[in-house]
Motif scaffolding. Sequence first.
Motif, PDB file in Angstrom:
ATOM      1  N   VAL A   8      48.547 -42.499  63.131  1.00 10.54           N
ATOM      2  CA  VAL A   8      49.606 -41.797  62.399  1.00 10.54           C
ATOM      3  C   VAL A   8      49.555 -42.184  60.925  1.00 10.54           C
ATOM      4  O   VAL A   8      49.710 -41.342  60.023  1.00 10.54           O
ATOM      5  N   GLY A   9      49.326 -43.444  60.646  1.00  5.50           N
ATOM      6  CA  GLY A   9      49.210 -43.907  59.265  1.00  5.50           C
ATOM      7  C   GLY A   9      48.023 -43.245  58.565  1.00  5.50           C
ATOM      8  O   GLY A   9      48.138 -42.783  57.414  1.00  5.50           O
ATOM      9  N   LEU A  10      46.886 -43.166  59.227  1.00  4.58           N
ATOM     10  CA  LEU A  10      45.718 -42.503  58.665  1.00  4.58           C
ATOM     11  C   LEU A  10      45.984 -41.013  58.463  1.00  4.58           C
ATOM     12  O   LEU A  10      45.553 -40.428  57.454  1.00  4.58           O
ATOM     13  N   LEU A  12      48.882 -39.608  57.841  1.00 11.14           N
ATOM     14  CA  LEU A  12      49.758 -39.466  56.676  1.00 11.14           C
ATOM     15  C   LEU A  12      48.989 -39.663  55.363  1.00 11.14           C
ATOM     16  O   LEU A  12      49.194 -38.930  54.388  1.00 11.14           O
ATOM     17  N   VAL A  13      48.102 -40.649  55.331  1.00 12.40           N
ATOM     18  CA  VAL A  13      47.299 -40.887  54.130  1.00 12.40           C
ATOM     19  C   VAL A  13      46.418 -39.680  53.846  1.00 12.40           C
ATOM     20  O   VAL A  13      46.319 -39.216  52.700  1.00 12.40           O
ATOM     21  N   CYS A  14      45.769 -39.144  54.888  1.00 17.99           N
ATOM     22  CA  CYS A  14      44.918 -37.962  54.705  1.00 17.99           C
ATOM     23  C   CYS A  14      45.741 -36.757  54.231  1.00 17.99           C
ATOM     24  O   CYS A  14      45.282 -35.987  53.367  1.00 17.99           O
ATOM     25  N   ALA A  15      46.933 -36.585  54.783  1.00 18.15           N
ATOM     26  CA  ALA A  15      47.789 -35.471  54.379  1.00 18.15           C
ATOM     27  C   ALA A  15      48.200 -35.622  52.911  1.00 18.15           C
ATOM     28  O   ALA A  15      48.185 -34.644  52.139  1.00 18.15           O
ATOM     29  N   LEU A  16      48.550 -36.818  52.480  1.00 15.89           N
ATOM     30  CA  LEU A  16      48.914 -37.051  51.085  1.00 15.89           C
ATOM     31  C   LEU A  16      47.723 -36.825  50.150  1.00 15.89           C
ATOM     32  O   LEU A  16      47.870 -36.243  49.062  1.00 15.89           O
ATOM     33  N   LEU A  17      46.534 -37.265  50.549  1.00 14.41           N
ATOM     34  CA  LEU A  17      45.338 -37.031  49.746  1.00 14.41           C
ATOM     35  C   LEU A  17      45.028 -35.542  49.643  1.00 14.41           C
ATOM     36  O   LEU A  17      44.615 -35.057  48.582  1.00 14.41           O
ATOM     37  N   LEU A  18      45.249 -34.805  50.717  1.00 12.29           N
ATOM     38  CA  LEU A  18      45.011 -33.361  50.711  1.00 12.29           C
ATOM     39  C   LEU A  18      45.985 -32.667  49.758  1.00 12.29           C
ATOM     40  O   LEU A  18      45.580 -31.829  48.949  1.00 12.29           O
ATOM     41  N   VAL A  19      47.236 -33.024  49.830  1.00  7.74           N
ATOM     42  CA  VAL A  19      48.235 -32.426  48.938  1.00  7.74           C
ATOM     43  C   VAL A  19      47.918 -32.767  47.482  1.00  7.74           C
ATOM     44  O   VAL A  19      47.990 -31.902  46.599  1.00  7.74           O
TER      45      VAL A  19
END
Length: 106
Positions: A8-10, A12-19
């Motif tokens: 879940v942490g990974l 979220l990090v990937c989603a933030l990097l994508l945004v």
Amino acid sequence: MKLNAVLVGLLLVCALLLVTSQHRARKAFIDLERAQSLARKQEVEWNRLQLEQTRLAKHSLIDSVARRDLKLQPVSPDRTLYLNSPAEGVAGSPSAPQLAAAQAGR
């Protein structure tokens, strides 16, 4: 459970990097559009200035402005005085008194 928390942490990090990367891409695209728009405006202005320069350089416009605004008139041959630079020791070259007399005789 621990593995799920890490995943879940990974996620979220990937989603933030994508945004973040999408935001940067949109911002770069907007900057590109602005620069292209500015380039088009400057090209139009450059073309307008070239046309204006061509118009202002025409002999007829220069002649009309000189006559109308500056009140200039063409010089007639009877008002023209041709001077030759006096060479040292050359016979027949006009002296200062001769030039003054020629100008006074006009």
